[in-house]
Enzyme design. Sequence first.
Site, PDB file in Angstrom:
ATOM      1  N   MET A 285      65.107 -27.526 -22.349  1.00  0.00           N
ATOM      2  CA  MET A 285      64.573 -28.887 -22.297  1.00  0.00           C
ATOM      3  C   MET A 285      63.228 -28.940 -23.033  1.00  0.00           C
ATOM      4  O   MET A 285      62.448 -29.880 -22.847  1.00  0.00           O
ATOM      5  CB  MET A 285      64.413 -29.354 -20.848  1.00  0.00           C
ATOM      6  CG  MET A 285      65.752 -29.417 -20.116  1.00  0.00           C
ATOM      7  SD  MET A 285      65.791 -30.607 -18.767  1.00  0.00           S
ATOM      8  CE  MET A 285      64.509 -29.973 -17.707  1.00  0.00           C
TER       9      MET A 285
ATOM     10  N   GLN B  74      67.452 -16.084 -15.525  1.00  0.00           N
ATOM     11  CA  GLN B  74      67.671 -15.771 -14.107  1.00  0.00           C
ATOM     12  C   GLN B  74      66.690 -16.566 -13.239  1.00  0.00           C
ATOM     13  O   GLN B  74      66.911 -16.744 -12.050  1.00  0.00           O
ATOM     14  CB  GLN B  74      67.486 -14.250 -13.913  1.00  0.00           C
ATOM     15  CG  GLN B  74      67.774 -13.732 -12.534  1.00  0.00           C
ATOM     16  CD  GLN B  74      69.197 -14.009 -12.080  1.00  0.00           C
ATOM     17  OE1 GLN B  74      70.134 -13.904 -12.876  1.00  0.00           O
ATOM     18  NE2 GLN B  74      69.358 -14.401 -10.826  1.00  0.00           N
TER      19      GLN B  74
ATOM     20  N   GLY C 173      59.121 -17.533 -21.570  1.00  0.00           N
ATOM     21  CA  GLY C 173      60.414 -17.367 -20.900  1.00  0.00           C
ATOM     22  C   GLY C 173      61.548 -17.806 -21.813  1.00  0.00           C
ATOM     23  O   GLY C 173      62.545 -17.087 -22.005  1.00  0.00           O
ATOM     24  N   HIS C 174      61.395 -18.989 -22.390  1.00  0.00           N
ATOM     25  CA  HIS C 174      62.406 -19.479 -23.332  1.00  0.00           C
ATOM     26  C   HIS C 174      62.531 -18.517 -24.539  1.00  0.00           C
ATOM     27  O   HIS C 174      63.632 -18.220 -24.988  1.00  0.00           O
ATOM     28  CB  HIS C 174      62.016 -20.855 -23.880  1.00  0.00           C
ATOM     29  CG  HIS C 174      61.904 -21.935 -22.856  1.00  0.00           C
ATOM     30  ND1 HIS C 174      60.698 -22.484 -22.502  1.00  0.00           N
ATOM     31  CD2 HIS C 174      62.843 -22.581 -22.117  1.00  0.00           C
ATOM     32  CE1 HIS C 174      60.893 -23.435 -21.593  1.00  0.00           C
ATOM     33  NE2 HIS C 174      62.187 -23.513 -21.335  1.00  0.00           N
TER      34      HIS C 174
ATOM     35  N   ALA D 148      59.296 -27.908 -24.326  1.00  0.00           N
ATOM     36  CA  ALA D 148      58.030 -27.435 -23.737  1.00  0.00           C
ATOM     37  C   ALA D 148      58.117 -25.910 -23.605  1.00  0.00           C
ATOM     38  O   ALA D 148      57.919 -25.339 -22.533  1.00  0.00           O
ATOM     39  CB  ALA D 148      57.736 -28.099 -22.396  1.00  0.00           C
TER      40      ALA D 148
ATOM     41  N   ASP E 195      66.416 -19.652 -13.125  1.00  0.00           N
ATOM     42  CA  ASP E 195      67.225 -20.712 -12.515  1.00  0.00           C
ATOM     43  C   ASP E 195      68.529 -20.087 -12.020  1.00  0.00           C
ATOM     44  O   ASP E 195      69.609 -20.331 -12.565  1.00  0.00           O
ATOM     45  CB  ASP E 195      67.489 -21.818 -13.547  1.00  0.00           C
ATOM     46  CG  ASP E 195      66.205 -22.490 -13.979  1.00  0.00           C
ATOM     47  OD1 ASP E 195      65.825 -23.495 -13.367  1.00  0.00           O
ATOM     48  OD2 ASP E 195      65.555 -21.982 -14.916  1.00  0.00           O
TER      49      ASP E 195
ATOM     50  N   VAL F 286      60.593 -14.164 -16.864  1.00  0.00           N
ATOM     51  CA  VAL F 286      59.318 -13.809 -17.496  1.00  0.00           C
ATOM     52  C   VAL F 286      58.195 -14.432 -16.664  1.00  0.00           C
ATOM     53  O   VAL F 286      58.265 -15.609 -16.285  1.00  0.00           O
ATOM     54  CB  VAL F 286      59.266 -14.316 -18.953  1.00  0.00           C
ATOM     55  CG1 VAL F 286      57.909 -14.020 -19.582  1.00  0.00           C
ATOM     56  CG2 VAL F 286      60.384 -13.681 -19.772  1.00  0.00           C
TER      57      VAL F 286
ATOM     58  N   GLN G 107      71.394 -22.368 -10.997  1.00  0.00           N
ATOM     59  CA  GLN G 107      71.999 -22.976 -12.192  1.00  0.00           C
ATOM     60  C   GLN G 107      72.988 -22.009 -12.847  1.00  0.00           C
ATOM     61  O   GLN G 107      74.099 -22.392 -13.240  1.00  0.00           O
ATOM     62  CB  GLN G 107      70.884 -23.334 -13.180  1.00  0.00           C
ATOM     63  CG  GLN G 107      71.346 -23.695 -14.568  1.00  0.00           C
ATOM     64  CD  GLN G 107      70.201 -24.211 -15.410  1.00  0.00           C
ATOM     65  OE1 GLN G 107      69.760 -25.336 -15.248  1.00  0.00           O
ATOM     66  NE2 GLN G 107      69.705 -23.382 -16.317  1.00  0.00           N
TER      67      GLN G 107
HETATM   68  P1  AMP Z   1      64.508 -25.322 -19.175  1.00  0.00           P
HETATM   69  O1  AMP Z   1      63.866 -25.712 -20.466  1.00  0.00           O
HETATM   70  O2  AMP Z   1      63.572 -25.316 -18.017  1.00  0.00           O
HETATM   71  O3  AMP Z   1      65.794 -26.085 -18.920  1.00  0.00           O
HETATM   72  O4  AMP Z   1      64.945 -23.811 -19.348  1.00  0.00           O
HETATM   73  C1  AMP Z   1      65.779 -23.408 -20.399  1.00  0.00           C
HETATM   74  C2  AMP Z   1      66.224 -22.006 -20.141  1.00  0.00           C
HETATM   75  O5  AMP Z   1      65.089 -21.145 -20.070  1.00  0.00           O
HETATM   76  C3  AMP Z   1      66.971 -21.866 -18.807  1.00  0.00           C
HETATM   77  O6  AMP Z   1      68.079 -21.000 -18.987  1.00  0.00           O
HETATM   78  C4  AMP Z   1      65.921 -21.258 -17.921  1.00  0.00           C
HETATM   79  O7  AMP Z   1      66.459 -20.487 -16.863  1.00  0.00           O
HETATM   80  C5  AMP Z   1      65.169 -20.375 -18.887  1.00  0.00           C
HETATM   81  N1  AMP Z   1      63.842 -20.067 -18.372  1.00  0.00           N
HETATM   82  C6  AMP Z   1      62.910 -20.945 -17.921  1.00  0.00           C
HETATM   83  N2  AMP Z   1      61.829 -20.291 -17.446  1.00  0.00           N
HETATM   84  C7  AMP Z   1      62.084 -18.968 -17.589  1.00  0.00           C
HETATM   85  C8  AMP Z   1      61.353 -17.766 -17.281  1.00  0.00           C
HETATM   86  N3  AMP Z   1      60.152 -17.798 -16.723  1.00  0.00           N
HETATM   87  N4  AMP Z   1      61.935 -16.583 -17.575  1.00  0.00           N
HETATM   88  C9  AMP Z   1      63.171 -16.539 -18.135  1.00  0.00           C
HETATM   89  N5  AMP Z   1      63.901 -17.615 -18.456  1.00  0.00           N
HETATM   90  C10 AMP Z   1      63.373 -18.819 -18.185  1.00  0.00           C
END
Ligand code: AMP
Length: 280
Positions: free
Chosen positions: A30, A148, A36-37, A32, A150, A176, A153
């Site tokens: 999504m 992981q 982690g991403h 931002a 989420d 992360v 999810q």
């Molecule tokens: P989002 O943009 O929040 O929908 O996240 C996109 C992807 O990044 C999803 O698969 C999340 O699980 C992953 N994600 C978000 N935060 C982290 C993190 N801290 N460590 C690893 N993966 C992450």
Amino acid sequence: MQIVTKVAEMQDVCRKLRLNGRMLGFVPTMGALHAGHISLVRRARAECDVISASIFVNPLQFAPGEDLARYPRTFEEDCRLLEAENVDVLFAPDAAEMYPQGAVTTVSVAGVGDRLDGASRPGHFTGVATVVAKLFHVVSPQRAYFGQKDAAQLAVLRQMVRDLNFHVELVGCAIVRDPDGLALSSRNKYLSSMERARALTLHRALRQIEHMIASGERRTAQLIAGGMEILKTADEVRVDYLSIVNANTLLPVTSAEAGTLVAVAAYIGTTRLIDNLLVA
Ligand code: AMP
């Protein structure tokens, strides 16, 4: 990096990327973007021949009154980061492209989709499953990378992939964290410095449970009580859930065994954060 905003063009671009037996990896987000991403993107880059990412703040997974309107949007910076990781194509549709007027079909994952965040945020996982199903149809990746972080999810999407025979391998990637342990999240941007300090309580509660397990405690009622003790110490942290569940079904278990999921969700002020650990 090619940036595509239309479904038909993205289907065409991805079909060409997959030519000659090339393995296409996909990282849905999504936006931002944070480290982690980027860890997902790097894993995809290392394991696949060509890679695609998506940025789409999916209105269907936000309930009325949630943070859809204020969700952080940093598109230019995101593009710069993805470009630097050699992403081949970025899909960044708008809501009207993903959900044209008259679209009514959704993907609902009964049971597992109604647990943890699915219980606290009714309809959330239907929104997630619907958008991921659509993205899989558009991109047709052989592998898709999810965090992981989420964990619920991931469980919902694994069930969806099985049930609907998607020809894609889901790859779960480690959480992360910042050096002090806070799990990276786009929503951390909402936190004041005081709230950020309080948010660390989630990680501390999980560490406490991990420590109890390492000391031989397996009974989940005791483990939850131990974690709650920590969560209760912090001001203005409102616990949504602290649950110990089977990582696939998300159903509660009475004994924490290897692979069991310990998951926590809490509000720090108005910001809802989640974190978890898998029992070693
Ligand atoms: P989002 O943009 O929040 O929908 O996240 C996109 C992807 O990044 C999803 O698969 C999340 O699980 C992953 N994600 C978000 N935060 C982290 C993190 N801290 N460590 C690893 N993966 C992450």
